[in-house]
Design an enzyme around this catalytic site. Structure first.
Site, short mmCIF file in Angstrom:
data_model
loop_
_atom_site.label_atom_id
_atom_site.label_comp_id
_atom_site.label_asym_id
_atom_site.label_seq_id
_atom_site.Cartn_x
_atom_site.Cartn_y
_atom_site.Cartn_z
N LYS A 66 0.83 -1.17 0.00
CA LYS A 66 -0.04 0.01 0.10
C LYS A 66 0.99 1.41 -0.03
CE LYS A 66 -3.93 1.84 2.90
NZ LYS A 66 -4.62 1.56 4.00
N SER A 141 -9.90 1.88 2.67
CA SER A 141 -8.88 2.72 2.11
C SER A 141 -7.99 1.83 1.06
CB SER A 141 -8.29 3.44 2.88
OG SER A 141 -7.26 2.95 3.84
N SER A 165 -10.13 -0.76 6.69
CA SER A 165 -9.26 -0.74 5.57
C SER A 165 -8.84 -2.02 4.96
CB SER A 165 -8.32 0.34 5.46
OG SER A 165 -8.98 1.72 5.33
N1 GLN Z 1 -13.23 3.66 6.42
C1 GLN Z 1 -12.67 4.10 7.57
C2 GLN Z 1 -12.52 5.40 7.52
O1 GLN Z 1 -12.49 5.98 6.63
C3 GLN Z 1 -11.35 3.44 7.77
C4 GLN Z 1 -10.41 3.58 7.18
C5 GLN Z 1 -8.95 2.75 7.58
O2 GLN Z 1 -9.03 1.66 7.97
N2 GLN Z 1 -7.68 3.47 7.24
O3 GLN Z 1 -11.95 5.93 8.57
#
Ligand code: GLN
Length: 456
Positions: A66, A141, A165
């Site tokens: 990532k 994400s 994410s």
């Molecule tokens: N979807 C969640 C957020 O927007 C989690 C994001 C993540 O785990 N980095 O905060």
């Protein structure tokens, strides 16, 4: 994991991965590709194999990280304009651990800018497309990480999970995604989102691969003092007699096909002699609200370092220092980043700190207790990852609350610091992957991985 040997060389494996990366270009998965460096590393491994010298447990296995994992002397973007161009002075511990075992990093993959989001649509480089339907989101994400594995470009990828994410994009693309126990893996060299929630983990095609990756990476790291003392390799997988189902997650807000998939899985388990117990977890309904206070508060603090002086992008439109800070941040951050900075600073501000942040911190403790009690009644919990399968591109991106609702079943796991593993659990009638998550108490990572093997 297909490692290199005399017949299938690392060079062949890397070339194959690079070819596939090119072939699937229109999915917008990669933010950078390290073609030459990867082939050089592959040649070295092939040389060692030819000479009969020892090679690591991941010899010649191509992987992608990532793009919030730092790799020395290469660009890290976090898919955020404000980091451009940022050349990393160090390599993240996780990437180092993997490379030490012979894995070959072929490139970095797309995410929501600074990992803020649930669809990868918040990326400065545009969204990654779902592996099963190009008109749908990859999830987020870590969208790029999930799709790279789902399309078989690489055998595994790294991801970070602050509130879902890893698990949500894994479930949107039909692959395995592990969010380890908080502190199990090092976060050294990974762009911080919310430090009391962030964990690094992996996407794979099998639970066995997750086991191998955890043996390699779940270690104490002196460079990250929040890492736990080594526990993974020594831990024993607990035999599963009782599986808990969260009553509060079984409601009309959850897609009927996902509820059916969960019920079908429970029937399978019962046939194997496993007891299913229903859990009352009344605090869970507050988890999303708690998360969207604690997380932005930590985000606001972590993002305060991007001021146009030390990293990447600097606004051209400034004649004094205040404007330089302000305009850099205004032009460099994405809309969603700014929203979180504003919410975060608001909940931390004097006058509101007690009403929001402190209350959320207390509620978080109640959540931790609630999970502890739940695990007195069952060995692991089985739950949906998200209320729906992959949604359409553009469907939620302009409605932040709808997007936040995506996280309703994933964030409590981060708040409690427990491990969660997204497993593929069939498809919808229209062919979209459905995912479920297996949850266990802190440090039960091996148990949930082995359980995933058993119930495949
Ligand atoms: N979807 C969640 C957020 O927007 C989690 C994001 C993540 O785990 N980095 O905060």
């Amino acid at each position: 994991m297909k490692t290199a040997n005399q017949n299938v060389t690392a060079t062949m494996l890397v070339n194959d991965a690079l070819k596939k990366a090119e072939f699937f270009k229109d999915y917008n998965i990669f933010t950078s590709l390290y073609k030459d460096a990867a082939l050089k590393k592959a040649a070295k491994i092939d040389e060692r194999i030819k000479n009969g010298e020892p090679v690591g447990r991941l010899a010649g296995v191509p992987f992608a990280a990532k793009d919030n994992f730092l790799v020395k002397d290469t660009i890290t973007t976090a898919s955020a304009h404000i980091l451009e161009p940022f050349e990393a002075p160090i390599t993240s511990t996780v990437v180092e651990q993997l490379e030490k075992e012979g894995a070959i990093l072929i490139g970095k993959v797309n995410l929501d800018a600074f990992a803020h989001g649930s669809s990868t649509e918040n990326s400065y480089f545009g969204p990654t497309l779902n592996a099963y339907d190009k008109e749908r989101v990859a999830g987020g994400s870590s969208g790029g990480s999930a799709v790279a594995v789902a399309l078989d470009i690489v055998e595994f990828t790294t991801g970070s999970d602050t509130g879902g994410s890893i698990r949500q994009p894994a479930s949107f693309n039909g692959v395995y995604g592990l969010k380890p126990t908080y502190g199990a893996t090092s976060r050294y060299g990974v762009v911080s989102m919310a430090s009391s929630l962030d964990v690094n983990g992996f996407f794979t095609k099998t639970p066995e691969d997750l086991d191998l990756l955890m043996s390699i990476c779940a270690h104490r790291d002196e460079k990250d003092l929040t890492t736990l003392p080594d526990f993974y390799e020594e831990s024993e997988a607990k035999p599963i007699k009782t599986v808990g189902i969260v009553k509060d997650f079984d409601n009309d807000a959850v897609d009927p096909e996902i509820r059916t998939a969960l019920k079908a899985k429970c029937e399978e388990l019962k046939k194997k002699g496993i007891d299913i117990v229903e859990l009352d977890m009344p605090t869970l309904k507050y988890a999303l609200a708690v998360y969207y206070i604690i997380q932005p508060a930590e985000v606001a603090s972590n993002l305060s370092r991007y001021d146009g002086i030390r990293y990447g992008f600097r606004s051209e439109n400034a004649t004094n220092l205040d404007d330089l800070y302000g305009n850099t941040r205004n032009e460099g951050f994405m809309k969603e980043n700014k929203r979180r900075i504003m919410i975060g600073n608001f909940v931390l501000s004097s006058g509101f700190y007690d009403a929001y942040f402190l209350k959320a911190a207390k509620a978080r403790t109640l959540l931790i207790e609630e999970y502890k009690k739940a695990f007195e009644k069952c060995d692991v919990i089985l739950a949906p990852v998200s209320p729906n399968p992959a949604f359409r591109l553009g469907e939620k991106v302009n409605d932040p609350v709808a997007m936040y609702m995506e996280d309703i079943m994933s964030v409590s796991i981060n708040l409690a610091g427990i491990p969660g593993l997204a497993i593929p659990a069939g498809k919808t009638a229209s062919g979209l992957p459905i995912g479920l998550q297996v949850l266990g108490p802190r440090r039960s990572d091996k148990t949930i991985i082995k359980f995933a093997e058993e119930i495949r």
